[in-house]
Design a protein around this motif. Structure first.
Motif, PDB file in Angstrom:
ATOM      1  N   SER A   1      -1.384 -10.580  26.346  1.00 62.04           N
ATOM      2  CA  SER A   1      -2.260  -9.414  26.292  1.00 62.04           C
ATOM      3  C   SER A   1      -1.464  -8.203  26.739  1.00 62.04           C
ATOM      4  N   ARG A   2      -1.920  -7.046  26.328  1.00 65.51           N
ATOM      5  CA  ARG A   2      -1.211  -5.819  26.667  1.00 65.51           C
ATOM      6  C   ARG A   2      -2.203  -4.783  27.167  1.00 65.51           C
ATOM      7  N   THR A   3      -1.846  -4.102  28.212  1.00 65.55           N
ATOM      8  CA  THR A   3      -2.620  -2.961  28.684  1.00 65.55           C
ATOM      9  C   THR A   3      -1.659  -1.799  28.858  1.00 65.55           C
ATOM     10  N   TYR A   4      -2.169  -0.614  28.687  1.00 75.43           N
ATOM     11  CA  TYR A   4      -1.347   0.580  28.766  1.00 75.43           C
ATOM     12  C   TYR A   4      -2.020   1.595  29.685  1.00 75.43           C
TER      13      TYR A   4
ATOM     14  N   GLN B   1       0.656 -18.721  35.580  1.00 71.51           N
ATOM     15  CA  GLN B   1       0.474 -17.486  34.822  1.00 71.51           C
ATOM     16  C   GLN B   1       1.716 -16.627  35.020  1.00 71.51           C
ATOM     17  N   VAL B   2       2.325 -16.208  33.900  1.00 69.53           N
ATOM     18  CA  VAL B   2       3.491 -15.335  33.928  1.00 69.53           C
ATOM     19  C   VAL B   2       3.040 -13.959  33.461  1.00 69.53           C
ATOM     20  N   THR B   3       3.331 -12.948  34.261  1.00 66.58           N
ATOM     21  CA  THR B   3       2.941 -11.581  33.927  1.00 66.58           C
ATOM     22  C   THR B   3       4.179 -10.703  33.896  1.00 66.58           C
ATOM     23  N   PHE B   4       4.353  -9.972  32.794  1.00 68.77           N
ATOM     24  CA  PHE B   4       5.392  -8.957  32.694  1.00 68.77           C
ATOM     25  C   PHE B   4       4.725  -7.606  32.819  1.00 68.77           C
ATOM     26  N   HIS B   5       5.280  -6.767  33.654  1.00 66.05           N
ATOM     27  CA  HIS B   5       4.768  -5.409  33.828  1.00 66.05           C
ATOM     28  C   HIS B   5       5.960  -4.470  33.658  1.00 66.05           C
ATOM     29  N   ALA B   6       5.966  -3.701  32.569  1.00 67.95           N
ATOM     30  CA  ALA B   6       7.078  -2.787  32.293  1.00 67.95           C
ATOM     31  C   ALA B   6       6.722  -1.381  32.752  1.00 67.95           C
ATOM     32  N   VAL B   7       7.689  -0.725  33.372  1.00 67.00           N
ATOM     33  CA  VAL B   7       7.511   0.641  33.851  1.00 67.00           C
ATOM     34  C   VAL B   7       8.558   1.516  33.151  1.00 67.00           C
ATOM     35  N   PHE B   8       8.063   2.494  32.405  1.00 66.25           N
ATOM     36  CA  PHE B   8       8.932   3.419  31.670  1.00 66.25           C
ATOM     37  C   PHE B   8       8.907   4.776  32.361  1.00 66.25           C
ATOM     38  N   ASN B   9      10.038   5.448  32.361  1.00 70.52           N
ATOM     39  CA  ASN B   9      10.090   6.735  33.058  1.00 70.52           C
ATOM     40  C   ASN B   9       9.369   7.844  32.300  1.00 70.52           C
ATOM     41  N   THR B  10       9.235   7.713  30.989  1.00 70.13           N
ATOM     42  CA  THR B  10       8.511   8.727  30.203  1.00 70.13           C
ATOM     43  C   THR B  10       7.756   8.045  29.071  1.00 70.13           C
ATOM     44  N   LEU B  11       6.785   8.740  28.535  1.00 77.03           N
ATOM     45  CA  LEU B  11       6.053   8.244  27.364  1.00 77.03           C
ATOM     46  C   LEU B  11       6.996   8.155  26.172  1.00 77.03           C
ATOM     47  N   ALA B  12       7.929   9.086  26.057  1.00 80.27           N
ATOM     48  CA  ALA B  12       8.904   9.060  24.958  1.00 80.27           C
ATOM     49  C   ALA B  12       9.759   7.791  25.022  1.00 80.27           C
ATOM     50  N   THR B  13      10.148   7.373  26.217  1.00 81.73           N
ATOM     51  CA  THR B  13      10.917   6.140  26.363  1.00 81.73           C
ATOM     52  C   THR B  13      10.089   4.952  25.910  1.00 81.73           C
ATOM     53  N   TYR B  14       8.836   4.905  26.338  1.00 83.63           N
ATOM     54  CA  TYR B  14       7.933   3.832  25.918  1.00 83.63           C
ATOM     55  C   TYR B  14       7.814   3.805  24.404  1.00 83.63           C
ATOM     56  N   ASP B  15       7.572   4.967  23.790  1.00 81.60           N
ATOM     57  CA  ASP B  15       7.429   5.029  22.335  1.00 81.60           C
ATOM     58  C   ASP B  15       8.686   4.546  21.620  1.00 81.60           C
ATOM     59  N   ALA B  16       9.850   4.817  22.208  1.00 78.28           N
ATOM     60  CA  ALA B  16      11.114   4.433  21.582  1.00 78.28           C
ATOM     61  C   ALA B  16      11.339   2.927  21.576  1.00 78.28           C
ATOM     62  N   VAL B  17      10.780   2.215  22.556  1.00 75.48           N
ATOM     63  CA  VAL B  17      11.076   0.781  22.678  1.00 75.48           C
ATOM     64  C   VAL B  17       9.887  -0.136  22.466  1.00 75.48           C
ATOM     65  N   LYS B  18       8.691   0.392  22.333  1.00 72.69           N
ATOM     66  CA  LYS B  18       7.512  -0.474  22.364  1.00 72.69           C
ATOM     67  C   LYS B  18       7.546  -1.574  21.308  1.00 72.69           C
TER      68      LYS B  18
ATOM     69  N   PHE C   1      10.181  -2.880  19.666  1.00 67.78           N
ATOM     70  CA  PHE C   1      11.282  -3.777  19.984  1.00 67.78           C
ATOM     71  C   PHE C   1      10.972  -4.618  21.216  1.00 67.78           C
ATOM     72  N   ALA C   2      10.449  -3.992  22.257  1.00 69.79           N
ATOM     73  CA  ALA C   2      10.189  -4.701  23.512  1.00 69.79           C
ATOM     74  C   ALA C   2       9.131  -5.783  23.338  1.00 69.79           C
ATOM     75  N   ILE C   3       8.100  -5.506  22.583  1.00 63.23           N
ATOM     76  CA  ILE C   3       7.046  -6.501  22.365  1.00 63.23           C
ATOM     77  C   ILE C   3       7.621  -7.710  21.643  1.00 63.23           C
ATOM     78  N   ARG C   4       8.374  -7.483  20.572  1.00 60.80           N
ATOM     79  CA  ARG C   4       8.990  -8.598  19.837  1.00 60.80           C
ATOM     80  C   ARG C   4       9.971  -9.362  20.735  1.00 60.80           C
ATOM     81  N   SER C   5      10.783  -8.633  21.475  1.00 62.03           N
ATOM     82  CA  SER C   5      11.775  -9.282  22.341  1.00 62.03           C
ATOM     83  C   SER C   5      11.115 -10.119  23.424  1.00 62.03           C
ATOM     84  N   ASN C   6      10.042  -9.601  24.013  1.00 62.73           N
ATOM     85  CA  ASN C   6       9.337 -10.366  25.044  1.00 62.73           C
ATOM     86  C   ASN C   6       8.724 -11.635  24.464  1.00 62.73           C
ATOM     87  N   GLU C   7       8.181 -11.544  23.258  1.00 61.14           N
ATOM     88  CA  GLU C   7       7.610 -12.730  22.631  1.00 61.14           C
ATOM     89  C   GLU C   7       8.697 -13.762  22.342  1.00 61.14           C
ATOM     90  N   GLU C   8       9.881 -13.304  21.907  1.00 62.15           N
ATOM     91  CA  GLU C   8      10.996 -14.220  21.689  1.00 62.15           C
ATOM     92  C   GLU C   8      11.444 -14.859  23.005  1.00 62.15           C
TER      93      GLU C   8
END
Length: 84
Positions: free
Chosen positions: A74-77, A24-41, A43-50
């Motif tokens: 799966s994704r949790t927030y 089982q491979v688990t990625f856990h991303a930690v963003f410093n702000t909600l704005a940062t998360y919103d800016a990359v979510k 792109f990051a999801i597509r990039s991780n799938e690639e």
């Protein structure tokens, strides 16, 4: 893994053996702000799938096997409700 070229965030990847031939491979991303998360979510999801697609292809090359549906994404927030 530190994403250092802005926006800044950290991704932790863990690999856990769940059977003798399955991991089982688990990625856990930690963003410093909600704005940062919103800016990359998106792109990051597509990039991780690639990235996982390339990882799957590399594993097939190494092992000589292709497993049906080897990845479940799966994704949790975990954020407080007042930030939503």
């Amino acid at each position: 893994m530190d994403h250092i070229s802005g926006p800044l965030f950290v991704v932790h990847a863990t690999f856990e053996a769940i059977e003798s031939d399955r991991t089982q491979v688990t990625f856990h991303a930690v963003f410093n702000t909600l704005a940062t998360y919103d800016a990359v979510k998106d792109f990051a999801i597509r990039s991780n799938e690639e990235t996982l697609d390339r990882f799957e292809a590399e594993l097939a090359t190494i092992t000589g096997r292709v497993l049906p549906n080897p990845f479940i994404i799966s994704r949790t927030y975990p954020v407080s409700a007042d930030l939503l």
